[in-house]
Design an enzyme around this catalytic site. Sequence first.
Site, PDB file in Angstrom:
ATOM      1  N   HIS A  35      -4.934  14.747  -8.928  1.00  0.00           N
ATOM      2  CA  HIS A  35      -5.006  13.376  -9.458  1.00  0.00           C
ATOM      3  C   HIS A  35      -3.975  13.114 -10.550  1.00  0.00           C
ATOM      4  O   HIS A  35      -3.496  11.981 -10.697  1.00  0.00           O
ATOM      5  CB  HIS A  35      -6.418  13.098  -9.976  1.00  0.00           C
ATOM      6  CG  HIS A  35      -7.427  12.951  -8.875  1.00  0.00           C
ATOM      7  ND1 HIS A  35      -7.486  11.830  -8.078  1.00  0.00           N
ATOM      8  CD2 HIS A  35      -8.385  13.798  -8.411  1.00  0.00           C
ATOM      9  CE1 HIS A  35      -8.458  11.981  -7.171  1.00  0.00           C
ATOM     10  NE2 HIS A  35      -9.015  13.170  -7.364  1.00  0.00           N
TER      11      HIS A  35
ATOM     12  N   ASN B 218      -2.993  12.653  -3.115  1.00  0.00           N
ATOM     13  CA  ASN B 218      -3.917  13.091  -4.168  1.00  0.00           C
ATOM     14  C   ASN B 218      -4.565  14.426  -3.827  1.00  0.00           C
ATOM     15  O   ASN B 218      -4.688  15.309  -4.678  1.00  0.00           O
ATOM     16  CB  ASN B 218      -5.011  12.032  -4.373  1.00  0.00           C
ATOM     17  CG  ASN B 218      -4.803  11.218  -5.640  1.00  0.00           C
ATOM     18  OD1 ASN B 218      -3.997  11.586  -6.498  1.00  0.00           O
ATOM     19  ND2 ASN B 218      -5.527  10.127  -5.766  1.00  0.00           N
TER      20      ASN B 218
ATOM     21  N   ASP C  88       0.850  -1.197   0.000  1.00  0.00           N
ATOM     22  CA  ASP C  88       0.000   0.000   0.000  1.00  0.00           C
ATOM     23  C   ASP C  88       0.883   1.244   0.000  1.00  0.00           C
ATOM     24  O   ASP C  88       1.891   1.311   0.728  1.00  0.00           O
ATOM     25  CB  ASP C  88      -0.895   0.000   1.240  1.00  0.00           C
ATOM     26  CG  ASP C  88      -1.912   1.125   1.212  1.00  0.00           C
ATOM     27  OD1 ASP C  88      -2.906   1.000   0.479  1.00  0.00           O
ATOM     28  OD2 ASP C  88      -1.703   2.134   1.920  1.00  0.00           O
TER      29      ASP C  88
ATOM     30  N   ASP D 151      -1.511  10.064 -10.325  1.00  0.00           N
ATOM     31  CA  ASP D 151      -1.311   9.017 -11.331  1.00  0.00           C
ATOM     32  C   ASP D 151       0.178   8.831 -11.640  1.00  0.00           C
ATOM     33  O   ASP D 151       0.666   7.703 -11.780  1.00  0.00           O
ATOM     34  CB  ASP D 151      -2.057   9.363 -12.614  1.00  0.00           C
ATOM     35  CG  ASP D 151      -3.561   9.166 -12.496  1.00  0.00           C
ATOM     36  OD1 ASP D 151      -4.006   8.593 -11.476  1.00  0.00           O
ATOM     37  OD2 ASP D 151      -4.292   9.580 -13.418  1.00  0.00           O
TER      38      ASP D 151
ATOM     39  N   GLU E  79      -4.475   2.426  -4.728  1.00  0.00           N
ATOM     40  CA  GLU E  79      -3.039   2.563  -4.465  1.00  0.00           C
ATOM     41  C   GLU E  79      -2.434   1.283  -3.901  1.00  0.00           C
ATOM     42  O   GLU E  79      -1.338   1.293  -3.348  1.00  0.00           O
ATOM     43  CB  GLU E  79      -2.786   3.723  -3.491  1.00  0.00           C
ATOM     44  CG  GLU E  79      -3.241   3.500  -2.070  1.00  0.00           C
ATOM     45  CD  GLU E  79      -4.711   3.868  -1.825  1.00  0.00           C
ATOM     46  OE1 GLU E  79      -5.062   4.079  -0.647  1.00  0.00           O
ATOM     47  OE2 GLU E  79      -5.485   3.961  -2.788  1.00  0.00           O
TER      48      GLU E  79
END
Length: 326
Positions: free
Chosen positions: A207, A202, A194, A211, A238
């Site tokens: 975003h 984020n 994780d 990414d 994630e």
Amino acid sequence: MHVDNAQDLSDGHAFAVRLMQHLVVPTFVLDAERRVIIWNKACERLTGVMAEEILGTSDHWRAFYDEPRHCLADILALGSTEELDRLYETHSDPATGTLGLKAENWCVMPKVKRRLFLAIDAGPIFDENGVLQAVVETLRDNTEQRLAQMALQSLAVKDGLTGLANRLSFDEKIEAEWLHNKREGTPLSVLLIDVDHFKLYNDTYGHQKGDACLKAVAQAIGAQVFRQGDLAARYGGEEFVVVLPNTEPDAAKAVAERIRHAVEILALPHGASLTCDHVTLSVGVASTVPDESGSHDTLVAAADAALYQAKHAGRNRVSIGAVVPA
């Protein structure tokens, strides 16, 4: 009358050879001793090998491969259909060999210096007594279609953002490896990974940057999962997952530490993190020797519990779950 018949046969043979020479389909013919007796114009264009280089020889393999091996026509002439699985990616039922064979394969094409995916047909020619006289092999360039098919298959098994395997690929892999390791009596390990405080990342950077972060993390994970048979996949959001067949707990922990360290040294800034000023990972590890009493779901759940322990202990660490009971 006998002379006329002989002349007719001779004329007919010459006409058949001329016709085959000018077929648009790449074609060559071997005699019963597997010597090339016809190598048509289309075959010359496809392979870059001229007829005069190959006629009367058994060196036709040189047009397609960089080391000696049987072509489909050879297999048919020799009746050695047991070679099909080893030499061809796909092929027709070997039992149909007396009627002809079909196969598909990547060929390196040494003369034209480009790799082609060829669809191949080989058909026998017998005399009236059923004795093999020749074998005709025809070729079709299916490279474009094969590459398109491979691209579609890649889309089906890869995560669109990160390029790692997708969740479906993981589900299929873990099920297959559970069965394999159960049969072999060997250990199977899973890592659940994780990205720490990714929601805050984020929210802080947006975003698009999120990414980019996931792509960088995925690349670092993939670079540490290099053993044939292992799989790194995006589990969702994630979270990532790694499947390590035939891997003891200590070896799985070593892989997990390599992955954690590989992301840590990327030093991706994370000003909103509650635990570190750069992006880090928490990793949960679980291992077992599969048997009839367990399931791969139990193994994944154990890795998830270990991941929770890593987070609870402060993140940016590897936690080893209890070995799943056999």
